[in-house]
Scaffold this motif. Structure first.
Motif, PDB file in Angstrom:
ATOM      1  N   ARG A  42      -8.200  -2.053  -3.581  1.00  0.00           N
ATOM      2  CA  ARG A  42      -7.572  -1.227  -4.621  1.00  0.00           C
ATOM      3  C   ARG A  42      -8.400   0.025  -4.888  1.00  0.00           C
TER       4      ARG A  42
ATOM      5  N   LEU B 282       3.502  -3.654  -4.307  1.00  0.00           N
ATOM      6  CA  LEU B 282       3.469  -3.066  -5.649  1.00  0.00           C
ATOM      7  C   LEU B 282       2.061  -2.596  -5.999  1.00  0.00           C
ATOM      8  N   SER B 283       1.063  -3.394  -5.661  1.00  0.00           N
ATOM      9  CA  SER B 283      -0.312  -3.024  -5.955  1.00  0.00           C
ATOM     10  C   SER B 283      -0.729  -1.782  -5.160  1.00  0.00           C
TER      11      SER B 283
ATOM     12  N   ARG C 270       0.932   1.255  -6.812  1.00  0.00           N
ATOM     13  CA  ARG C 270       0.344   1.542  -8.121  1.00  0.00           C
ATOM     14  C   ARG C 270      -1.028   2.218  -7.978  1.00  0.00           C
ATOM     15  N   THR C 271      -1.896   1.639  -7.167  1.00  0.00           N
ATOM     16  CA  THR C 271      -3.241   2.201  -7.029  1.00  0.00           C
ATOM     17  C   THR C 271      -3.209   3.563  -6.340  1.00  0.00           C
TER      18      THR C 271
ATOM     19  N   PHE D 257      -0.794   5.740  -6.489  1.00  0.00           N
ATOM     20  CA  PHE D 257      -0.269   6.713  -7.453  1.00  0.00           C
ATOM     21  C   PHE D 257      -1.339   7.121  -8.463  1.00  0.00           C
ATOM     22  N   VAL D 258      -2.108   6.169  -8.940  1.00  0.00           N
ATOM     23  CA  VAL D 258      -3.163   6.471  -9.917  1.00  0.00           C
ATOM     24  C   VAL D 258      -4.192   7.427  -9.327  1.00  0.00           C
TER      25      VAL D 258
END
Length: 538
Positions: A182, A219-220, A223-224, A226-227
Motif C-alpha cells: 500500500r 479496491l485497496s 484507494r491507495t 488515488f491518495v
C-alpha cells in the motif's frame, strides 16, 4: 551490515568518480541546475530574475525537485560561498548521494525479503532460495550495479529522471520488497504526478503483481493509488503554479504535449522493440544479467517477482511511445539487476565446477563485472569530452581572472549553452561580467554591446561587426570528434600484431607512456567552439 556499508562506499565512490571526471551538464539537465542556482541566489520570494522566466522551454518542469535539492545544498554551500563551480559540484554530489542511498535501501530490502523467504521455508531444503546467502545476493547486486556505466554515470546528473524521481521510486520498490504494498503504491503514485509521469506505468506494474499474488485487493489498489496521486497533484499545483506564475501541474501538461499531441516524436522515433533489443542490453553491457533474468524470476521469492513484473511491465508500456530514451526506463534497472543477481548467486553456488559447463558459467559470471567496469571507464572517458561548452566557459573565466578583466559582456551562443555552460559556470558578481544567452530576434540589436563571444562559428567574418571593430580569436575549445579506427587497425595489425608486443614494449621502455600515446591518437579531438574578443580596426 558490513556488506551494505561496503556497497554504500562502492556506489558513492563510483558515482563521485564519474562526477569528478565530467563536472559539466548538458541541455537536458539545464532546467534543474539553473533552477537550483536561482533558488540559492535569489531566494523564493522574487522569481523575476529566474532563468526560466526568460527561457521557459517547450513545457514547464516541476520546481519541487530543485527546491528539495536547494534545501539540501544550502547548509553546505555556506562554506563555499563565491565559488559557483564548487556549488554545482556539491549539488550534483547530493543528487548522486540520494540515488546511492536509495539503491542501498533497495539492497537492504532485498536482503530482508530473502531472509523472510528462507525462514518461511526453512524445512524445504531443496528450495533454491535456501541455497543463497544474503551476502551472496548483495555482493552480486553490488557488482552488477557498481560496474554499470549508465546508472552510475547519470546518478549525479540533474536529469529530471534522477532528481528525486529515481530515489523515491527505489524507496517505493523497497517497501514492496518488504511487503508494504500500500505504501509502495501510494509513494509511486505521488512520485509519478510530481516528478515523472512515466513512473505511473511502473506503479500499475506493481499493482498487477500485488493483485496477481493476492497481496492486495482491487479496491485497496485503487484507494491507495488515488491518495498518492491526489497528494502529488495538490503539492505540484501549489508549488509549480507559484513558480510558473500560472495554474499548472507540469507532468500532466508535459504528458498532453509529448504523448497526446505527439510532440516528443519530433525528437526522433524508434521501433516498438527498441527498449528490449537496444536500450536494455546497452545498460547491461555485457548483458549477462539480462540473459539470466528468467532464471532469477523463477527461483525468486514473491516480492522479487512483483518488482520484476513491475519493471518489465514498465518497459512494455513505454515501448508503445514512439519516442524512446534509455532514461525513461531507468526505474526498471534495479529490479532487473536484482533478478540477475539472484540468478548469479544461485548459479555460482550450485553449479558443478567440475564440469566444463560449470567452469564456463562461473568464468562468464566473474568476467561480466570486470568487462562492464572496463567499458564504464572507456565510456566515461569519452563522455567527458562531450561538454565543450562548459570547458569553453571555464577557459574564458580563467582568462578573465588572469587578465583581471571586468565590466565586460560575453555572448554564449546556443550550442555552447547546450553543452555545459550553466549559470553555476559563471563568475560571481564581483567580476561584473555579463553573460548573455539571447537567442531570439532581439539578438541582432545587441551585437554592439558584446565585448566577447563564445560560439561555434569558426570564421569571424560571419560574425556581425561595425565599421570600427572586428573580432579577434583568443582561444579554441576542443571536443570529441570520433574514434580513429584506421589508426587502431594499423597499430594492432602492424606495430602490436602480437599481444605480447605490448608487454615487450613496456619492459623495454620501463614506462606506460606508449599506452597514453595510443589512447590519445585513438580518440579524435576537434575544434568545437571559438572565443573571440572585439578589437578596434587599426
Amino acid at each position: 551490515m558490513d556488506s551494505i556499508l561496503d556497497l554504500t562506499a562502492a556506489l558513492t565512490c563510483a558515482v563521485s568518480l564519474h562526477l569528478w571526471y565530467s563536472p559539466y551538464t548538458k541541455v537536458e539537465e539545464s532546467f534543474t541546475i539553473q533552477a537550483v542556482h536561482d533558488i540559492l541566489k535569489y531566494g523564493i520570494f522574487d522569481i523575476s530574475k529566474y532563468d526560466h522566466v526568460t527561457f521557459p522551454g517547450a513545457v514547464p518542469r516541476s520546481f519541487v525537485g530543485p527546491l528539495i535539492l536547494s534545501l539540501f545544498t544550502y547548509p553546505f554551500n555556506l562554506t563555499i560561498s563565491n565559488d559557483p563551480y564548487r556549488t554545482q559540484m556539491l549539488v550534483r554530489f547530493l543528487i548522486g548521494l540520494t540515488n546511492t542511498v536509495a539503491l542501498n535501501r533497495f539492497a537492504v530490502a532485498a536482503k530482508r525479503a530473502l531472509t523472510n523467504e528462507q525462514q518461511a521455508k526453512a524445512n524445504e531444503k531443496n528450495d533454491p532460495m535456501n541455497k543463497i546467502s544474503t551476502f551472496d545476493l548483495s555482493s552480486w547486486f553490488g557488482l552488477f550495479t557498481v560496474t554499470q556505466f549508465h546508472l552510475m554515470f547519470y546518478s549525479s546528473r540533474p536529469l529530471p529522471n534522477f532528481v528525486m524521481a529515481l530515489p523515491l521510486t527505489l524507496v517505493g520498490l523497497s517497501w514492496a520488497l518488504e511487503g508494504n504494498y500500500r505504501w509502495c503504491l501510494m509513494l509511486l503514485s505521488f512520485t509519478s504526478i510530481v516528478f515523472r509521469l512515466e513512473i505511473a506505468a511502473l506503479t500499475i506494474g506493481v499493482a498487477i503483481g500485488a493483485y496477481y499474488f493476492k497481496k492486495l485487493s482491487l479496491l485497496s489498489i485503487v484507494r491507495t493509488g488515488f491518495v498518492g496521486a491526489a497528494a502529488g497533484f495538490l503539492l505540484s499545483v501549489q508549488v509549480d503554479s507559484y513558480f510558473w506564475d500560472r495554474l499548472t501541474v507540469p507532468e500532466i501538461e508535459s504528458f498532453f504535449f509529448n504523448v497526446i499531441h505527439g510532440q516528443s516524436s519530433h525528437w526522433g522515433t524508434q521501433p516498438f522493440l527498441t527498449y528490449l533489443t537496444g536500450y536494455l542490453p546497452m545498460m547491461f553491457l555485457p548483458p549477462t544479467a539480462l540473459f539470466i533474468n528468467h532464471l532469477g524470476y523463477m527461483i525468486s521469492p514473491v516480492p522479487f517477482k512483483i518488482v520484476g513484473i513491475a519493471a518489465y511491465f514498465h518497459v512494455l508500456v513505454l515501448s508503445f511511445q514512439p519516442h524512446k530514451e534509455w532514461r525513461f526506463i531507468i526505474y526498471a534497472n534495479p529490479p532487473i539487476t536484482l533478478l540477475g543477481a539472484t540468478a548469479a548467486a544461485y548459479l555460482f553456488k550450485t553449479i558443478d565446477n567440475k564440469t566444463a559447463k560449470g567452469v564456463a558459467v562461473r568464468f562468464i559470471l566473474l568476467l561480466t563485472p570486470l568487462a562492464s567496469l572496463i567499458l564504464s571507464v572507456l565510456f566515461s572517458f569519452i563522455s567527458s569530452m562531450n561538454y565543450p561548452g562548459g570547458v569553453a566557459l571555464t577557459q574564458f573565466n580563467d582568462m578573465v581572472k588572469s587578465q583581471n578583466i571586468s565590466n565586460a559582456v560575453v555572448h554564449l551562443d546556443v550550442p555552447v549553452c547546450m553543452t555545459g555552460a550553466s549559470l553555476f559556470g559563471q563568475l560571481d558578481d564581483s567580476w561584473n561580467i555579463t553573460y548573455d544567452k539571447t537567442e531570439d530576434e532581439s539578438l541582432s540589436s545587441k551585437w554592439s554591446t558584446f565585448d566577447y563571444l563564445i560560439t561555434s562559428l569558426d570564421n569571424p567574418t560571419y560574425i556581425p561587426a561595425d565599421n570600427e571593430t572586428t573580432w579577434e580569436l583568443v582561444s579554441t575549445t576542443k571536443g570529441f570528434g570520433g574514434i580513429d579506427t584506421a589508426y587502431l587497425a594499423k597499430t594492432f595489425t602492424e606495430q602490436y600484431a602480437n599481444g605480447l608486443d605490448l608487454y615487450v614494449t613496456w619492459e623495454r621502455t620501463g614506462d606506460l607512456n606508449f599506452l597514453k600515446e595510443i589512447f590519445n591518437n585513438t580518440f579524435i579531438m576537434t575544434d568545437i567552439f571559438y572565443t573571440y574578443k572585439k578589437v578596434p580596426i587599426l
